[in-house]
Design a protein around this motif. Sequence first.
Motif, PDB file in Angstrom:
ATOM      1  N   ALA A 315       0.817  -1.207   0.000  1.00  0.00           N
ATOM      2  CA  ALA A 315       0.000   0.000   0.000  1.00  0.00           C
ATOM      3  C   ALA A 315       0.854   1.262   0.000  1.00  0.00           C
ATOM      4  CB  ALA A 315      -0.932   0.000   1.211  1.00  0.00           C
ATOM      5  N   LEU A 316       1.879   1.283   0.827  1.00  0.00           N
ATOM      6  CA  LEU A 316       2.668   2.498   0.986  1.00  0.00           C
ATOM      7  C   LEU A 316       3.764   2.650  -0.057  1.00  0.00           C
ATOM      8  CD1 LEU A 316       3.134   2.708   4.866  1.00  0.00           C
ATOM      9  CD2 LEU A 316       1.397   3.804   3.434  1.00  0.00           C
ATOM     10  N   CYS A 317       4.234   1.547  -0.597  1.00  0.00           N
ATOM     11  CA  CYS A 317       5.406   1.604  -1.473  1.00  0.00           C
ATOM     12  C   CYS A 317       5.071   1.421  -2.939  1.00  0.00           C
ATOM     13  CB  CYS A 317       6.419   0.543  -1.047  1.00  0.00           C
ATOM     14  SG  CYS A 317       7.052   0.799   0.626  1.00  0.00           S
ATOM     15  N   ALA A 318       3.793   1.473  -3.292  1.00  0.00           N
ATOM     16  CA  ALA A 318       3.409   1.357  -4.693  1.00  0.00           C
ATOM     17  C   ALA A 318       3.189   2.745  -5.282  1.00  0.00           C
ATOM     18  CB  ALA A 318       2.135   0.527  -4.828  1.00  0.00           C
ATOM     19  N   SER A 319       3.525   2.873  -6.551  1.00  0.00           N
ATOM     20  CA  SER A 319       3.193   4.102  -7.261  1.00  0.00           C
ATOM     21  C   SER A 319       1.728   4.015  -7.683  1.00  0.00           C
ATOM     22  CB  SER A 319       4.095   4.267  -8.486  1.00  0.00           C
ATOM     23  OG  SER A 319       3.958   3.152  -9.353  1.00  0.00           O
ATOM     24  N   GLY A 320       1.214   5.080  -8.228  1.00  0.00           N
ATOM     25  CA  GLY A 320      -0.188   5.072  -8.620  1.00  0.00           C
ATOM     26  C   GLY A 320      -0.928   6.203  -7.950  1.00  0.00           C
ATOM     27  N   TYR A 321      -2.253   6.110  -7.952  1.00  0.00           N
ATOM     28  CA  TYR A 321      -3.063   7.172  -7.372  1.00  0.00           C
ATOM     29  C   TYR A 321      -2.951   7.137  -5.856  1.00  0.00           C
ATOM     30  CZ  TYR A 321      -7.018  10.209  -6.403  1.00  0.00           C
ATOM     31  OH  TYR A 321      -7.809  11.227  -5.952  1.00  0.00           O
ATOM     32  N   PHE A 322      -2.409   8.196  -5.270  1.00  0.00           N
ATOM     33  CA  PHE A 322      -2.093   8.173  -3.858  1.00  0.00           C
ATOM     34  C   PHE A 322      -3.327   8.255  -2.968  1.00  0.00           C
ATOM     35  CE2 PHE A 322       1.652  10.209  -5.955  1.00  0.00           C
ATOM     36  CZ  PHE A 322       2.452   9.074  -5.894  1.00  0.00           C
ATOM     37  N   GLY A 323      -4.450   8.741  -3.517  1.00  0.00           N
ATOM     38  CA  GLY A 323      -5.679   8.765  -2.741  1.00  0.00           C
ATOM     39  C   GLY A 323      -6.209   7.389  -2.424  1.00  0.00           C
ATOM     40  N   SER A 324      -5.692   6.352  -3.106  1.00  0.00           N
ATOM     41  CA  SER A 324      -6.150   4.985  -2.860  1.00  0.00           C
ATOM     42  C   SER A 324      -5.517   4.365  -1.621  1.00  0.00           C
ATOM     43  CB  SER A 324      -5.817   4.094  -4.064  1.00  0.00           C
ATOM     44  OG  SER A 324      -6.472   4.517  -5.223  1.00  0.00           O
ATOM     45  N   LYS A 325      -4.439   4.935  -1.125  1.00  0.00           N
ATOM     46  CA  LYS A 325      -3.666   4.249  -0.094  1.00  0.00           C
ATOM     47  C   LYS A 325      -4.457   3.950   1.184  1.00  0.00           C
ATOM     48  CE  LYS A 325       0.795   5.541  -1.929  1.00  0.00           C
ATOM     49  NZ  LYS A 325       1.059   4.178  -2.423  1.00  0.00           N
ATOM     50  N   PRO A 326      -5.283   4.856   1.707  1.00  0.00           N
ATOM     51  CA  PRO A 326      -6.074   4.473   2.883  1.00  0.00           C
ATOM     52  C   PRO A 326      -6.985   3.282   2.609  1.00  0.00           C
ATOM     53  CG  PRO A 326      -6.064   6.851   2.613  1.00  0.00           C
ATOM     54  CD  PRO A 326      -5.458   6.285   1.372  1.00  0.00           C
ATOM     55  N   ARG A 327      -7.577   3.238   1.417  1.00  0.00           N
ATOM     56  CA  ARG A 327      -8.444   2.113   1.059  1.00  0.00           C
ATOM     57  C   ARG A 327      -7.643   0.819   0.959  1.00  0.00           C
ATOM     58  NH1 ARG A 327      -9.643  -0.037  -3.978  1.00  0.00           N
ATOM     59  NH2 ARG A 327      -8.728   1.697  -5.116  1.00  0.00           N
ATOM     60  N   LEU A 328      -6.441   0.894   0.416  1.00  0.00           N
ATOM     61  CA  LEU A 328      -5.615  -0.298   0.262  1.00  0.00           C
ATOM     62  C   LEU A 328      -5.157  -0.857   1.605  1.00  0.00           C
ATOM     63  CD1 LEU A 328      -3.407   0.779  -2.790  1.00  0.00           C
ATOM     64  CD2 LEU A 328      -5.507  -0.583  -2.789  1.00  0.00           C
ATOM     65  N   LEU A 329      -5.198  -0.022   2.644  1.00  0.00           N
ATOM     66  CA  LEU A 329      -4.803  -0.475   3.976  1.00  0.00           C
ATOM     67  C   LEU A 329      -5.951  -1.132   4.745  1.00  0.00           C
ATOM     68  CD1 LEU A 329      -2.567   2.539   5.025  1.00  0.00           C
ATOM     69  CD2 LEU A 329      -1.798   0.180   4.775  1.00  0.00           C
ATOM     70  N   LEU A 330      -7.163  -1.074   4.227  1.00  0.00           N
ATOM     71  CA  LEU A 330      -8.307  -1.664   4.941  1.00  0.00           C
ATOM     72  C   LEU A 330      -8.098  -3.130   5.326  1.00  0.00           C
ATOM     73  CD1 LEU A 330     -11.679  -0.384   3.405  1.00  0.00           C
ATOM     74  CD2 LEU A 330     -10.959  -0.299   5.783  1.00  0.00           C
ATOM     75  N   PRO A 331      -7.519  -3.964   4.454  1.00  0.00           N
ATOM     76  CA  PRO A 331      -7.358  -5.370   4.851  1.00  0.00           C
ATOM     77  C   PRO A 331      -6.316  -5.605   5.942  1.00  0.00           C
ATOM     78  CG  PRO A 331      -7.384  -5.143   2.456  1.00  0.00           C
ATOM     79  CD  PRO A 331      -7.225  -3.766   3.029  1.00  0.00           C
ATOM     80  N   ALA A 332      -5.544  -4.586   6.320  1.00  0.00           N
ATOM     81  CA  ALA A 332      -4.472  -4.756   7.304  1.00  0.00           C
ATOM     82  C   ALA A 332      -5.027  -4.721   8.726  1.00  0.00           C
ATOM     83  CB  ALA A 332      -3.408  -3.682   7.105  1.00  0.00           C
ATOM     84  N   PHE A 333      -6.031  -5.540   8.998  1.00  0.00           N
ATOM     85  CA  PHE A 333      -6.717  -5.496  10.294  1.00  0.00           C
ATOM     86  C   PHE A 333      -5.827  -5.858  11.485  1.00  0.00           C
ATOM     87  CE2 PHE A 333      -7.243  -9.877   8.910  1.00  0.00           C
ATOM     88  CZ  PHE A 333      -7.053 -10.600  10.078  1.00  0.00           C
ATOM     89  N   PRO A 334      -4.727  -6.653  11.327  1.00  0.00           N
ATOM     90  CA  PRO A 334      -3.895  -6.901  12.510  1.00  0.00           C
ATOM     91  C   PRO A 334      -3.327  -5.634  13.137  1.00  0.00           C
ATOM     92  CG  PRO A 334      -3.413  -8.543  10.830  1.00  0.00           C
ATOM     93  CD  PRO A 334      -4.302  -7.504  10.192  1.00  0.00           C
ATOM     94  N   LEU A 335      -3.253  -4.543  12.364  1.00  0.00           N
ATOM     95  CA  LEU A 335      -2.785  -3.279  12.934  1.00  0.00           C
ATOM     96  C   LEU A 335      -3.665  -2.810  14.087  1.00  0.00           C
ATOM     97  CD1 LEU A 335      -1.957  -1.177   9.721  1.00  0.00           C
ATOM     98  CD2 LEU A 335      -0.322  -2.297  11.256  1.00  0.00           C
ATOM     99  N   LEU A 336      -4.908  -3.247  14.103  1.00  0.00           N
ATOM    100  CA  LEU A 336      -5.862  -2.783  15.104  1.00  0.00           C
ATOM    101  C   LEU A 336      -5.846  -3.620  16.382  1.00  0.00           C
ATOM    102  CD1 LEU A 336      -8.860  -2.194  12.670  1.00  0.00           C
ATOM    103  CD2 LEU A 336      -7.264  -0.483  13.556  1.00  0.00           C
ATOM    104  N   LEU A 337      -5.172  -4.761  16.365  1.00  0.00           N
ATOM    105  CA  LEU A 337      -5.214  -5.645  17.529  1.00  0.00           C
ATOM    106  C   LEU A 337      -4.575  -5.045  18.774  1.00  0.00           C
ATOM    107  CD1 LEU A 337      -4.641  -9.182  15.956  1.00  0.00           C
ATOM    108  CD2 LEU A 337      -6.770  -7.967  16.417  1.00  0.00           C
ATOM    109  N   PRO A 338      -3.431  -4.340  18.677  1.00  0.00           N
ATOM    110  CA  PRO A 338      -2.906  -3.732  19.905  1.00  0.00           C
ATOM    111  C   PRO A 338      -3.876  -2.736  20.536  1.00  0.00           C
ATOM    112  CG  PRO A 338      -1.205  -3.809  18.227  1.00  0.00           C
ATOM    113  CD  PRO A 338      -2.487  -4.191  17.550  1.00  0.00           C
ATOM    114  N   ALA A 339      -4.560  -1.925  19.700  1.00  0.00           N
ATOM    115  CA  ALA A 339      -5.536  -0.983  20.248  1.00  0.00           C
ATOM    116  C   ALA A 339      -6.717  -1.717  20.858  1.00  0.00           C
ATOM    117  CB  ALA A 339      -6.023  -0.038  19.141  1.00  0.00           C
TER     118      ALA A 339
END
Length: 376
Positions: A315-339
């Motif tokens: 998500a962060l290291c791909a070129s392309g439309y940068f407005g897509s990056k928050p959407r591309l991070l949606l599947p990264a649900f393990p990021l939410l486990l510490p919270a």
Amino acid sequence: MKDLGLRRAAPALAVFAAVRLLGLTVLGAWGAAAGSSPHTLLSARWDSLWYARIAAEGYGYEVVLPNGHVHSNLAFFPLLPWLERLVAAVTGLSYGSAGLVVSAVAGLAAAWGIFAVADLLHGRRAGVLAVAAWAALPVGIVQSMAYSESLFTALAAWALYGVLRGRWLTAGLLAAGAGLTRPVGAAVVAAVWVAAVLAWRRGERSWWKGPGGGALAAGVLLAPMGAAAYVLWVGARTGGGLLGYLDVQAGWGNGFDGGWAFGRFIGAKLASPAFAAGAGLLLGVALVLWLYWLCVRQRQPAALLVYCGIVVALALCASGYFGSKPRLLLPAFPLLLPAAVAMARWRTRRAALVLGAAALVSALYGAFWLNGSGPP
């Protein structure tokens, strides 16, 4: 073994449904004031149009831009349009509306899978809170669109749960399905493979014999089949061979450059009157990296760290439309486990107030976003 029946997961599914209903209600009210159609915004704009066209006509459609770039629908993986076609055939709905049905069901399945993983690792309360946090993400409205994020997250979450429970055949089949849904399906495949290698090193060395040995080997072999089949088919269709799919993505301006283009984009913002936007993007990247560091400190299972790390990197290291990056991070649900684990120690009222406020902000932002630039 934890009971994963509907009764145990019901609070998480109810919270997810409530947050999504809030988002749709706010979108409807915003649309009534702005004169826009929520149904059109959710099912007949941006990528949803491409998926619906594939469901209706198959592959082969492309748009040639004035600069010579070619936007081909081969860039879109086939599982969502296949399901849209199936639902449309059964219900008589349009393909776009069928996509909303698929996303609604997949969203619940994703919420259940996220709950299952978090419940297994940290308990039921943390599971419910992880689902609530995922539903209340700023771009959570995408979970209700005719997009592939909800479908992919459902397949990924349940594949990871299968890995954690040692259900290798299930994990491999779901990983193959994820590979037919989005390019980032490679993250699920990598998670299955890494977990299998670690299981082998722990002593499960007889892959074809003994308890579970054959299932482990079958899961490892099945996991990449979905992505490999589609990529090879695209290569054969375009004549580009193994690199044919990368050529298709290049036509859209997508590629992996290690974050160079995104870094330049942020730098340009910081050096312009849009400094605040650049600073916000920089803080957002720092937050994502900090959350991943917390996942490492939390000692999440290797499969989750590998999966989440690849999703974040792509998500962060791909070129392309940068407005897509928050959407591309949606599947990264393990990021939410510490919270989720931290909030599980709070009083129920405090957690409900924080997540309720987040859900309201998400609903307002989602309505503003879709009535503005929207997700590409």
